[in-house]
Every structure is written in structure tokens, then in C-alpha cells.
Design a protein around this motif. Structure first.
Motif, PDB file in Angstrom:
ATOM      1  N   HIS A 166       0.860  -1.184   0.000  1.00 39.83           N
ATOM      2  CA  HIS A 166       0.000   0.000   0.000  1.00 39.83           C
ATOM      3  C   HIS A 166       0.892   1.228   0.000  1.00 39.83           C
ATOM      4  O   HIS A 166       1.580   1.513   0.980  1.00 39.83           O
ATOM      5  CB  HIS A 166      -0.904   0.016   1.240  1.00 39.83           C
ATOM      6  N   VAL A 167       0.928   1.974  -1.113  1.00 42.63           N
ATOM      7  CA  VAL A 167       1.685   3.219  -1.206  1.00 42.63           C
ATOM      8  C   VAL A 167       0.733   4.381  -0.960  1.00 42.63           C
ATOM      9  O   VAL A 167      -0.273   4.530  -1.657  1.00 42.63           O
ATOM     10  CB  VAL A 167       2.365   3.356  -2.584  1.00 42.63           C
ATOM     11  N   ARG A 168       1.055   5.194   0.043  1.00 40.32           N
ATOM     12  CA  ARG A 168       0.211   6.360   0.347  1.00 40.32           C
ATOM     13  C   ARG A 168       0.463   7.492  -0.635  1.00 40.32           C
ATOM     14  O   ARG A 168      -0.475   8.165  -1.077  1.00 40.32           O
ATOM     15  CB  ARG A 168       0.457   6.831   1.781  1.00 40.32           C
ATOM     16  N   LYS A 169       1.712   7.716  -0.967  1.00 39.55           N
ATOM     17  CA  LYS A 169       1.989   8.763  -1.942  1.00 39.55           C
ATOM     18  C   LYS A 169       3.388   8.611  -2.523  1.00 39.55           C
ATOM     19  O   LYS A 169       4.259   7.945  -1.947  1.00 39.55           O
ATOM     20  CB  LYS A 169       1.842  10.157  -1.339  1.00 39.55           C
ATOM     21  N   TRP A 170       3.570   9.210  -3.691  1.00 39.23           N
ATOM     22  CA  TRP A 170       4.869   9.302  -4.355  1.00 39.23           C
ATOM     23  C   TRP A 170       5.348  10.743  -4.266  1.00 39.23           C
ATOM     24  O   TRP A 170       4.547  11.691  -4.327  1.00 39.23           O
ATOM     25  CB  TRP A 170       4.758   8.905  -5.829  1.00 39.23           C
ATOM     26  N   ILE A 171       6.662  10.904  -4.137  1.00 40.24           N
ATOM     27  CA  ILE A 171       7.275  12.233  -4.065  1.00 40.24           C
ATOM     28  C   ILE A 171       8.440  12.252  -5.045  1.00 40.24           C
ATOM     29  O   ILE A 171       9.253  11.315  -5.067  1.00 40.24           O
ATOM     30  CB  ILE A 171       7.795  12.533  -2.642  1.00 40.24           C
ATOM     31  N   THR A 172       8.530  13.295  -5.847  1.00 44.07           N
ATOM     32  CA  THR A 172       9.673  13.473  -6.734  1.00 44.07           C
ATOM     33  C   THR A 172      10.231  14.873  -6.543  1.00 44.07           C
ATOM     34  O   THR A 172       9.482  15.857  -6.590  1.00 44.07           O
ATOM     35  CB  THR A 172       9.283  13.274  -8.214  1.00 44.07           C
ATOM     36  N   THR A 173      11.539  14.965  -6.310  1.00 44.53           N
ATOM     37  CA  THR A 173      12.205  16.262  -6.192  1.00 44.53           C
ATOM     38  C   THR A 173      13.323  16.340  -7.221  1.00 44.53           C
ATOM     39  O   THR A 173      13.874  15.317  -7.642  1.00 44.53           O
ATOM     40  CB  THR A 173      12.801  16.471  -4.789  1.00 44.53           C
ATOM     41  N   ARG A 174      13.662  17.539  -7.629  1.00 42.89           N
ATOM     42  CA  ARG A 174      14.721  17.748  -8.623  1.00 42.89           C
ATOM     43  C   ARG A 174      15.514  18.989  -8.244  1.00 42.89           C
ATOM     44  O   ARG A 174      14.932  20.019  -7.891  1.00 42.89           O
ATOM     45  CB  ARG A 174      14.127  17.910 -10.024  1.00 42.89           C
ATOM     46  N   GLU A 175      16.831  18.913  -8.331  1.00 46.41           N
ATOM     47  CA  GLU A 175      17.659  20.088  -8.145  1.00 46.41           C
ATOM     48  C   GLU A 175      18.686  20.172  -9.265  1.00 46.41           C
ATOM     49  O   GLU A 175      19.179  19.164  -9.764  1.00 46.41           O
ATOM     50  CB  GLU A 175      18.362  20.078  -6.786  1.00 46.41           C
ATOM     51  N   GLU A 176      18.984  21.388  -9.678  1.00 46.21           N
ATOM     52  CA  GLU A 176      19.998  21.655 -10.683  1.00 46.21           C
ATOM     53  C   GLU A 176      21.037  22.584 -10.055  1.00 46.21           C
ATOM     54  O   GLU A 176      20.715  23.701  -9.659  1.00 46.21           O
ATOM     55  CB  GLU A 176      19.389  22.296 -11.926  1.00 46.21           C
ATOM     56  N   VAL A 177      22.269  22.107  -9.964  1.00 51.79           N
ATOM     57  CA  VAL A 177      23.331  22.872  -9.334  1.00 51.79           C
ATOM     58  C   VAL A 177      24.065  23.645 -10.423  1.00 51.79           C
ATOM     59  O   VAL A 177      24.761  23.063 -11.255  1.00 51.79           O
ATOM     60  CB  VAL A 177      24.297  21.950  -8.569  1.00 51.79           C
ATOM     61  N   LEU A 178      23.920  24.972 -10.432  1.00 51.37           N
ATOM     62  CA  LEU A 178      24.433  25.824 -11.498  1.00 51.37           C
ATOM     63  C   LEU A 178      25.831  26.368 -11.225  1.00 51.37           C
ATOM     64  O   LEU A 178      26.490  26.856 -12.139  1.00 51.37           O
ATOM     65  CB  LEU A 178      23.478  27.000 -11.728  1.00 51.37           C
ATOM     66  N   ALA A 179      26.264  26.278  -9.959  1.00 51.18           N
ATOM     67  CA  ALA A 179      27.573  26.824  -9.606  1.00 51.18           C
ATOM     68  C   ALA A 179      28.123  26.091  -8.401  1.00 51.18           C
ATOM     69  O   ALA A 179      27.367  25.526  -7.598  1.00 51.18           O
ATOM     70  CB  ALA A 179      27.471  28.325  -9.310  1.00 51.18           C
ATOM     71  N   SER A 180      29.435  26.100  -8.274  1.00 49.01           N
ATOM     72  CA  SER A 180      30.068  25.491  -7.108  1.00 49.01           C
ATOM     73  C   SER A 180      29.837  26.364  -5.882  1.00 49.01           C
ATOM     74  O   SER A 180      29.367  27.507  -5.984  1.00 49.01           O
ATOM     75  CB  SER A 180      31.572  25.335  -7.345  1.00 49.01           C
ATOM     76  N   GLU A 181      30.211  25.852  -4.731  1.00 50.43           N
ATOM     77  CA  GLU A 181      30.054  26.614  -3.486  1.00 50.43           C
ATOM     78  C   GLU A 181      30.867  27.903  -3.498  1.00 50.43           C
ATOM     79  O   GLU A 181      30.522  28.875  -2.816  1.00 50.43           O
ATOM     80  CB  GLU A 181      30.460  25.751  -2.283  1.00 50.43           C
TER      81      GLU A 181
END
Length: 201
Positions: A11-26
């Protein structure tokens, strides 16, 4: 309390998808035309062993096959114009469960469909997990999906899941990456030198 199955026997209650794009170093150096992209796909599911001890968790392992297929489909759908080159997996088990319950959902049976969703993914998938409640931070380790010795792809994605996991829930998460750390310069084999023969080089 039992929950109606909607993903194989789970039984899956929900799905979550996240995305990040790293444009520069620290330090601020721009990545240019190829930022590091990291996506996390996670499922919040009922733990049928919450509050009790099970001598065998073979049923969870078997049930993870269909879960893995669902992850594979979502990972493939989240891909952009660059292939996924890194991956990792993790679990976060609610406080009425055991860490072992989450691990039962991360074995080879689960991982095989995930590998099949990525091109040339033959390397061992780094894995971790913990127990905790809603909002607990989960650190997912990353490594190159074809050659584990490629140091540029050793990385970590940290995520939280708001209202999950409840005490009787498990969060299963897979992180995928296009590209390694920006400006990685610690030596070792380059991603361009990968032979793809043994999962290491």
C-alpha cells in the motif's frame, strides 16, 4: 490495520519526486552548460510489520519487485536530455518499525528494475537508511552507476518528506544524478575512461 494494496501487495500512500539543478560550485564558479542534476523519487508506504516482529521478511523482499518497477518507470520519466550517470538508494522507517523492514525493500530484487531503467547501470548501488519520524532528514549516497571507482560521482542528496514517515510507514527513496560533483578534482578514474566491464572501473 491493513491497507488496500495498490502497488503489487504493498500500500503506497503517496509518491514524491524532487529535482535540483546545481548551477555553480560553493565558491561561485559557474557550471556552464552542464549543471549537476539530482532527482529523488520516493514512495511512502505502509509497513505491514509495524509493531510486531517477523521471523522472516521474505514477503517484503518479494513484494519489492513491483515497487522497483514503479521506481524504474518514474526514474525513466524524470530523465531529461542527459542520461542518469549516478544513483543511490535509502529507506526511512517509522518509529513503530525496524530498520530491517526498510532494508528488506532495498535488496537486489528491488534494485534490478532500477538498474534496467539506466543505461549501463551495473555498479553496486550505495545504500543507507535510518528510523525516524516526519521531517527527518535522509542522506542518500550517490556513486557512478557503471563504475564505482569514479570518485567524481561520490555525492550525497539530503531530503525530507514533510508528513512522512508515520509510525507505521516506510519511505523508500532512490536518488539519480546526471553528472558528478561540479569541478571534481580528487583524481582517480574519470567518467570518460569507464570501461563498464566489472562495475568498478
Amino acid at each position: 490495520m491493513t491497507r488496500p494494496a495498490n502497488t503489487g501487495a504493498l500500500h503506497v500512500r503517496k509518491w514524491i519526486t524532487t529535482r535540483e539543478e546545481v548551477l555553480a560550485s560553493e565558491s561561485g564558479r559557474l557550471a556552464g552548460s552542464a549543471p549537476a542534476v539530482r532527482t529523488v523519487v520516493a514512495a511512502v508506504l505502509h509497513n505491514p510489520y509495524a509493531g510486531r516482529f517477523g521471523e522472516s521478511l521474505d514477503d517484503l523482499v518479494a513484494d519489492s519487485v513491483e515497487l522497483g518497477k514503479q521506481f524504474a518507470d518514474r526514474i525513466a520519466a524524470a530523465a531529461g536530455d542527459r542520461p542518469w550517470t549516478g544513483y543511490g538508494k535509502a529507506c526511512l522507517v517509522g518509529t513503530a518499525g525496524e530498520y530491517e523492514h526498510g532494508n528488506a525493500l532495498l535488496t537486489t530484487e528491488f534494485a534490478t528494475p532500477v538498474r534496467q531503467a539506466l543505461d549501463r547501470a551495473i555498479a553496486w548501488i550505495p545504500s543507507t537508511g535510518k528510523r525516524g519520524g516526519p521531517g527527518t532528514a535522509l542522506d542518500i549516497p550517490l556513486a557512478h552507476c557503471t563504475a564505482l571507482y569514479v570518485r567524481s560521482h561520490y555525492d550525497t542528496v539530503t531530503v525530507t518528506f514533510g508528513d512522512a514517515p508515520g509510525p507505521d510507514e516506510i519511505v523508500v527513496a532512490v536518488a539519480v544524478a546526471a553528472g558528478g560533483r561540479l569541478f571534481a578534482r580528487l583524481g582517480g578514474p574519470s567518467a570518460d575512461d569507464v570501461t563498464g566491464t566489472d562495475g568498478l572501473r
